[in-house]
Design a protein around this motif. Sequence first.
Motif, PDB file in Angstrom:
ATOM      1  N   ILE A   1      48.357 -10.004  39.281  1.00 46.37           N
ATOM      2  CA  ILE A   1      47.210  -9.446  39.182  1.00 46.37           C
ATOM      3  C   ILE A   1      46.088 -10.096  38.228  1.00 46.37           C
ATOM      4  O   ILE A   1      46.531  -9.867  36.912  1.00 46.37           O
ATOM      5  N   ALA A   2      45.072 -10.702  38.788  1.00 50.44           N
ATOM      6  CA  ALA A   2      44.314 -11.389  37.771  1.00 50.44           C
ATOM      7  C   ALA A   2      43.425 -10.392  37.261  1.00 50.44           C
ATOM      8  O   ALA A   2      42.895  -9.398  37.977  1.00 50.44           O
ATOM      9  N   GLY A   3      43.148 -10.449  35.957  1.00 51.78           N
ATOM     10  CA  GLY A   3      42.134  -9.455  35.580  1.00 51.78           C
ATOM     11  C   GLY A   3      42.983  -7.974  35.137  1.00 51.78           C
ATOM     12  O   GLY A   3      42.296  -6.926  35.329  1.00 51.78           O
ATOM     13  N   GLY A   4      44.185  -8.135  34.915  1.00 52.14           N
ATOM     14  CA  GLY A   4      44.837  -6.860  35.216  1.00 52.14           C
ATOM     15  C   GLY A   4      44.877  -5.789  33.894  1.00 52.14           C
ATOM     16  O   GLY A   4      45.236  -4.976  33.668  1.00 52.14           O
ATOM     17  N   ALA A   5      44.157  -6.278  32.708  1.00 50.27           N
ATOM     18  CA  ALA A   5      43.812  -5.663  31.466  1.00 50.27           C
ATOM     19  C   ALA A   5      42.394  -5.019  31.782  1.00 50.27           C
ATOM     20  O   ALA A   5      42.111  -4.193  30.875  1.00 50.27           O
ATOM     21  N   GLY A   6      41.659  -5.183  32.757  1.00 51.76           N
ATOM     22  CA  GLY A   6      40.387  -4.453  33.014  1.00 51.76           C
ATOM     23  C   GLY A   6      40.649  -3.135  33.594  1.00 51.76           C
ATOM     24  O   GLY A   6      42.077  -2.701  33.918  1.00 51.76           O
ATOM     25  N   TYR A   7      39.846  -2.470  34.005  1.00 46.99           N
ATOM     26  CA  TYR A   7      39.721  -1.204  34.596  1.00 46.99           C
ATOM     27  C   TYR A   7      40.344  -1.376  36.204  1.00 46.99           C
ATOM     28  O   TYR A   7      41.384  -0.524  36.426  1.00 46.99           O
ATOM     29  N   ILE A   8      39.860  -2.097  36.724  1.00 48.07           N
ATOM     30  CA  ILE A   8      40.294  -2.087  38.192  1.00 48.07           C
ATOM     31  C   ILE A   8      41.749  -2.766  38.244  1.00 48.07           C
ATOM     32  O   ILE A   8      42.500  -2.295  39.027  1.00 48.07           O
ATOM     33  N   GLY A   9      41.916  -3.842  37.316  1.00 49.47           N
ATOM     34  CA  GLY A   9      43.295  -4.541  37.489  1.00 49.47           C
ATOM     35  C   GLY A   9      44.271  -3.293  37.011  1.00 49.47           C
ATOM     36  O   GLY A   9      45.550  -3.433  37.493  1.00 49.47           O
TER      37      GLY A   9
ATOM     38  N   ILE B   1      56.798  -1.836  42.740  1.00 47.56           N
ATOM     39  CA  ILE B   1      56.206  -3.205  42.697  1.00 47.56           C
ATOM     40  C   ILE B   1      56.032  -3.608  41.252  1.00 47.56           C
ATOM     41  O   ILE B   1      55.309  -3.041  40.643  1.00 47.56           O
ATOM     42  N   ALA B   2      56.612  -4.613  40.830  1.00 48.27           N
ATOM     43  CA  ALA B   2      56.579  -5.109  39.443  1.00 48.27           C
ATOM     44  C   ALA B   2      55.210  -5.995  39.304  1.00 48.27           C
ATOM     45  O   ALA B   2      55.292  -7.057  39.806  1.00 48.27           O
ATOM     46  N   PRO B   3      54.189  -5.264  38.641  1.00 49.67           N
ATOM     47  CA  PRO B   3      52.884  -6.202  38.470  1.00 49.67           C
ATOM     48  C   PRO B   3      53.075  -7.367  37.191  1.00 49.67           C
ATOM     49  O   PRO B   3      53.724  -6.968  36.342  1.00 49.67           O
ATOM     50  N   VAL B   4      52.574  -8.535  37.457  1.00 50.71           N
ATOM     51  CA  VAL B   4      52.657  -9.377  36.619  1.00 50.71           C
ATOM     52  C   VAL B   4      50.825  -9.659  36.215  1.00 50.71           C
ATOM     53  O   VAL B   4      50.323 -10.086  37.110  1.00 50.71           O
ATOM     54  N   LEU B   5      50.461  -9.500  34.989  1.00 44.68           N
ATOM     55  CA  LEU B   5      49.155  -9.311  34.658  1.00 44.68           C
ATOM     56  C   LEU B   5      48.655 -10.871  34.134  1.00 44.68           C
ATOM     57  O   LEU B   5      49.316 -11.345  33.239  1.00 44.68           O
ATOM     58  N   LEU B   6      47.776 -11.187  34.763  1.00 40.85           N
ATOM     59  CA  LEU B   6      46.819 -12.410  34.018  1.00 40.85           C
ATOM     60  C   LEU B   6      45.750 -12.026  33.559  1.00 40.85           C
ATOM     61  O   LEU B   6      44.933 -11.505  34.427  1.00 40.85           O
ATOM     62  N   ASP B   7      45.252 -12.128  32.369  1.00 37.10           N
ATOM     63  CA  ASP B   7      44.064 -11.764  31.726  1.00 37.10           C
ATOM     64  C   ASP B   7      43.835 -12.383  30.389  1.00 37.10           C
ATOM     65  O   ASP B   7      44.646 -12.762  29.609  1.00 37.10           O
ATOM     66  N   SER B   8      42.634 -12.654  30.114  1.00 40.93           N
ATOM     67  CA  SER B   8      42.166 -13.400  28.998  1.00 40.93           C
ATOM     68  C   SER B   8      42.030 -12.707  27.754  1.00 40.93           C
ATOM     69  O   SER B   8      42.007 -13.073  26.576  1.00 40.93           O
TER      70      SER B   8
ATOM     71  N   GLU C   1      53.212  -9.165  31.157  1.00 37.22           N
ATOM     72  CA  GLU C   1      52.127  -9.781  30.985  1.00 37.22           C
ATOM     73  C   GLU C   1      51.890 -11.261  30.706  1.00 37.22           C
ATOM     74  O   GLU C   1      52.891 -11.785  30.057  1.00 37.22           O
ATOM     75  N   LEU C   2      51.020 -11.818  31.250  1.00 34.60           N
ATOM     76  CA  LEU C   2      51.003 -13.333  31.014  1.00 34.60           C
ATOM     77  C   LEU C   2      49.304 -13.499  30.323  1.00 34.60           C
ATOM     78  O   LEU C   2      48.446 -12.799  30.963  1.00 34.60           O
ATOM     79  N   ARG C   3      49.186 -14.668  29.405  1.00 40.37           N
ATOM     80  CA  ARG C   3      47.896 -14.750  29.233  1.00 40.37           C
ATOM     81  C   ARG C   3      47.577 -16.215  29.573  1.00 40.37           C
ATOM     82  O   ARG C   3      48.379 -17.080  29.550  1.00 40.37           O
TER      83      ARG C   3
END
Length: 48
Positions: A5-13, A25-32, A46-48
């Motif tokens: 999930i790109a933008g996983g630290a935002g509201y929608i993500g 389902i295991a989400p893998v978050l990509l967010d700056s 979490e991935l950065r």
Amino acid sequence: MKVLIAGGAGYIGSTVASACLDEGIAPVLLDSLVRGRREYTEGRIELR
């Protein structure tokens, strides 16, 4: 299964990540974290 999930630290993500967790389902978050909030990533991979 894992899903990226790109933008996983935002509201929608983070909402999509929560829905994924509810379905097993295991989400893998990509967010700056420029605008996203680290609190929204707790309990997720979490991935950065």
